[in-house]
Design a protein around this motif. Structure first.
Motif, PDB file in Angstrom:
ATOM      1  N   GLY A  14       0.820  -1.190   0.000  1.00 33.92           N
ATOM      2  CA  GLY A  14       0.000   0.000   0.000  1.00 33.92           C
ATOM      3  C   GLY A  14       0.864   1.253   0.000  1.00 33.92           C
ATOM      4  O   GLY A  14       2.068   1.207  -0.241  1.00 33.92           O
ATOM      5  N   LEU A  15       0.233   2.393   0.269  1.00 37.85           N
ATOM      6  CA  LEU A  15       0.958   3.663   0.350  1.00 37.85           C
ATOM      7  C   LEU A  15       0.499   4.424   1.582  1.00 37.85           C
ATOM      8  O   LEU A  15      -0.698   4.459   1.894  1.00 37.85           O
ATOM      9  CB  LEU A  15       0.700   4.511  -0.897  1.00 37.85           C
ATOM     10  N   ASP A  16       1.446   5.032   2.279  1.00 43.61           N
ATOM     11  CA  ASP A  16       1.061   5.786   3.477  1.00 43.61           C
ATOM     12  C   ASP A  16       0.486   7.144   3.078  1.00 43.61           C
ATOM     13  O   ASP A  16       0.629   7.614   1.946  1.00 43.61           O
ATOM     14  CB  ASP A  16       2.231   5.932   4.452  1.00 43.61           C
ATOM     15  N   GLU A  17      -0.182   7.758   4.029  1.00 47.84           N
ATOM     16  CA  GLU A  17      -0.898   9.001   3.763  1.00 47.84           C
ATOM     17  C   GLU A  17       0.024  10.097   3.236  1.00 47.84           C
ATOM     18  O   GLU A  17      -0.338  10.838   2.318  1.00 47.84           O
ATOM     19  CB  GLU A  17      -1.597   9.470   5.045  1.00 47.84           C
ATOM     20  N   GLN A  18       1.219  10.221   3.799  1.00 44.80           N
ATOM     21  CA  GLN A  18       2.131  11.274   3.388  1.00 44.80           C
ATOM     22  C   GLN A  18       2.523  11.145   1.920  1.00 44.80           C
ATOM     23  O   GLN A  18       2.546  12.134   1.180  1.00 44.80           O
ATOM     24  CB  GLN A  18       3.389  11.269   4.264  1.00 44.80           C
ATOM     25  N   ASN A  19       2.834   9.913   1.499  1.00 44.19           N
ATOM     26  CA  ASN A  19       3.167   9.699   0.091  1.00 44.19           C
ATOM     27  C   ASN A  19       1.998  10.045  -0.824  1.00 44.19           C
ATOM     28  O   ASN A  19       2.181  10.640  -1.894  1.00 44.19           O
ATOM     29  CB  ASN A  19       3.594   8.250  -0.148  1.00 44.19           C
ATOM     30  N   LEU A  20       0.809   9.645  -0.418  1.00 41.37           N
ATOM     31  CA  LEU A  20      -0.372   9.908  -1.239  1.00 41.37           C
ATOM     32  C   LEU A  20      -0.676  11.400  -1.309  1.00 41.37           C
ATOM     33  O   LEU A  20      -1.067  11.908  -2.370  1.00 41.37           O
ATOM     34  CB  LEU A  20      -1.578   9.144  -0.677  1.00 41.37           C
ATOM     35  N   VAL A  21      -0.501  12.103  -0.204  1.00 44.79           N
ATOM     36  CA  VAL A  21      -0.715  13.551  -0.191  1.00 44.79           C
ATOM     37  C   VAL A  21       0.206  14.223  -1.205  1.00 44.79           C
ATOM     38  O   VAL A  21      -0.208  15.106  -1.964  1.00 44.79           O
ATOM     39  CB  VAL A  21      -0.467  14.121   1.231  1.00 44.79           C
ATOM     40  N   GLU A  22       1.465  13.786  -1.239  1.00 40.65           N
ATOM     41  CA  GLU A  22       2.434  14.380  -2.159  1.00 40.65           C
ATOM     42  C   GLU A  22       2.154  13.990  -3.608  1.00 40.65           C
ATOM     43  O   GLU A  22       2.211  14.844  -4.517  1.00 40.65           O
ATOM     44  CB  GLU A  22       3.850  13.947  -1.765  1.00 40.65           C
ATOM     45  N   LEU A  23       1.848  12.709  -3.830  1.00 39.61           N
ATOM     46  CA  LEU A  23       1.623  12.237  -5.196  1.00 39.61           C
ATOM     47  C   LEU A  23       0.359  12.830  -5.813  1.00 39.61           C
ATOM     48  O   LEU A  23       0.337  13.208  -6.985  1.00 39.61           O
ATOM     49  CB  LEU A  23       1.543  10.708  -5.210  1.00 39.61           C
ATOM     50  N   LEU A  24      -0.699  12.899  -5.017  1.00 41.36           N
ATOM     51  CA  LEU A  24      -1.980  13.379  -5.522  1.00 41.36           C
ATOM     52  C   LEU A  24      -2.134  14.890  -5.392  1.00 41.36           C
ATOM     53  O   LEU A  24      -3.121  15.463  -5.878  1.00 41.36           O
ATOM     54  CB  LEU A  24      -3.125  12.677  -4.782  1.00 41.36           C
ATOM     55  N   GLU A  25      -1.162  15.524  -4.711  1.00 38.47           N
ATOM     56  CA  GLU A  25      -1.180  16.971  -4.501  1.00 38.47           C
ATOM     57  C   GLU A  25      -2.470  17.404  -3.812  1.00 38.47           C
ATOM     58  O   GLU A  25      -3.195  18.299  -4.262  1.00 38.47           O
ATOM     59  CB  GLU A  25      -0.989  17.706  -5.832  1.00 38.47           C
ATOM     60  N   LEU A  26      -2.741  16.715  -2.691  1.00 39.03           N
ATOM     61  CA  LEU A  26      -3.913  17.006  -1.869  1.00 39.03           C
ATOM     62  C   LEU A  26      -3.453  17.274  -0.445  1.00 39.03           C
ATOM     63  O   LEU A  26      -2.336  16.919  -0.064  1.00 39.03           O
ATOM     64  CB  LEU A  26      -4.875  15.812  -1.859  1.00 39.03           C
ATOM     65  N   ASP A  27      -4.333  17.861   0.351  1.00 33.50           N
ATOM     66  CA  ASP A  27      -4.026  17.922   1.779  1.00 33.50           C
ATOM     67  C   ASP A  27      -4.660  16.711   2.461  1.00 33.50           C
ATOM     68  O   ASP A  27      -5.370  15.916   1.827  1.00 33.50           O
ATOM     69  CB  ASP A  27      -4.486  19.238   2.420  1.00 33.50           C
ATOM     70  N   GLY A  28      -4.379  16.535   3.739  1.00 32.50           N
ATOM     71  CA  GLY A  28      -4.831  15.349   4.450  1.00 32.50           C
ATOM     72  C   GLY A  28      -6.339  15.170   4.437  1.00 32.50           C
ATOM     73  O   GLY A  28      -6.848  14.057   4.256  1.00 32.50           O
ATOM     74  N   GLU A  29      -7.075  16.272   4.605  1.00 35.00           N
ATOM     75  CA  GLU A  29      -8.536  16.187   4.627  1.00 35.00           C
ATOM     76  C   GLU A  29      -9.083  15.794   3.263  1.00 35.00           C
ATOM     77  O   GLU A  29      -9.999  14.966   3.151  1.00 35.00           O
ATOM     78  CB  GLU A  29      -9.127  17.528   5.062  1.00 35.00           C
ATOM     79  N   GLU A  30      -8.515  16.376   2.205  1.00 38.57           N
ATOM     80  CA  GLU A  30      -8.955  16.029   0.849  1.00 38.57           C
ATOM     81  C   GLU A  30      -8.677  14.563   0.537  1.00 38.57           C
ATOM     82  O   GLU A  30      -9.497  13.881  -0.086  1.00 38.57           O
ATOM     83  CB  GLU A  30      -8.237  16.916  -0.166  1.00 38.57           C
ATOM     84  N   LEU A  31      -7.520  14.070   0.985  1.00 36.32           N
ATOM     85  CA  LEU A  31      -7.187  12.661   0.768  1.00 36.32           C
ATOM     86  C   LEU A  31      -8.219  11.769   1.442  1.00 36.32           C
ATOM     87  O   LEU A  31      -8.678  10.782   0.852  1.00 36.32           O
ATOM     88  CB  LEU A  31      -5.792  12.349   1.313  1.00 36.32           C
ATOM     89  N   SER A  32      -8.597  12.096   2.662  1.00 31.39           N
ATOM     90  CA  SER A  32      -9.596  11.301   3.385  1.00 31.39           C
ATOM     91  C   SER A  32     -10.919  11.266   2.628  1.00 31.39           C
ATOM     92  O   SER A  32     -11.574  10.217   2.542  1.00 31.39           O
ATOM     93  CB  SER A  32      -9.814  11.882   4.791  1.00 31.39           C
ATOM     94  N   GLN A  33     -11.301  12.399   2.069  1.00 30.23           N
ATOM     95  CA  GLN A  33     -12.562  12.482   1.334  1.00 30.23           C
ATOM     96  C   GLN A  33     -12.509  11.650   0.051  1.00 30.23           C
ATOM     97  O   GLN A  33     -13.454  10.930  -0.276  1.00 30.23           O
ATOM     98  CB  GLN A  33     -12.874  13.945   1.005  1.00 30.23           C
TER      99      GLN A  33
END
Length: 200
Positions: free
Chosen positions: A21-40
């Motif tokens: 899988g991928l951790d939240e920090q990597n996904l935030v950077e890759l998808l160019e989102l903030d933490g709340e947007e990633l959760s949504q």
């Protein structure tokens, strides 16, 4: 070309990442989102997958890491698939990884990738599902990656009493030509591998 949705990008990234899988920090950077947007975005993808009765995949969130896994309702067919003859259905890459783990254990996925020169997460997960290798502890290194080893079932399937029964790599290097296929798992005579000297 039409741009993929955020949900589609997340699904593609998690598919490519495989079992880890991928951790939240990597996904935030890759998808160019903030933490709340990633959760949504993740929640929407999770609901989309759950509502699609034709999908055998689910999204899970464990220890700040997102993963795609097979859904519980597909358990029977997955079990049936992995009960089929092992070496007939293992890919060349899976057999290479199995050999690397057998001779280099304990070893991390990144170390396996370094030896092979390609990402090994998909084939590694196949070997785990088939009970031939397993995670056993974590390496004392940044990120504490999982360490992989062969299982007792690996020994049983290939008719070895212990890892000491594995053929010596030196025997293959002495007797095999550069492009010659050699049989690491000759107890069953099924798994012919192209031995790569680098990292073996």
């Amino acid at each position: 070309m039409e741009m993929a949705s955020k949900e589609a990008n997340l699904e593609a990234l998690l598919y490519a990442a495989g079992d880890n899988g991928l951790d939240e920090q990597n996904l935030v950077e890759l998808l160019e989102l903030d933490g709340e947007e990633l959760s949504q975005v993740a929640e929407k993808l999770k609901k989309d997958l759950a509502s699609n009765t034709d999908s055998g995949i689910q999204l899970i969130h464990v220890s700040h890491t997102y993963k795609l896994t097979t859904s519980p309702q597909t358990a029977k067919i997955i079990e049936k698939y992995f009960q089929k003859d092992l070496t007939k259905n293992l890919s060349q890459s899976a057999l290479e990884i199995l050999a690397i783990v057998a001779y280099r254990q304990p070893i991390t996925r990144v170390e396996i990738d370094d030896i092979r020169g390609v990402n090994s997460s998909g084939a590694l997960q196949t070997l785990i599902w088939r009970g031939l290798i397993e995670a056993n502890g974590k390496k004392d290194a940044p990120g504490h990656p999982k360490l992989y080893v062969t299982t007792d079932y690996f020994l049983q399937y290939f008719n070895y009493q212990s890892l000491a029964d594995l053929p010596l790599i030196e025997d293959f290097e002495d007797n095999a030509k550069d492009d010659e296929e050699v049989d690491l798992f000759d107890a069953k005579g099924k798994a012919d591998l192209n031995m790569q000297k680098e990292g073996q």
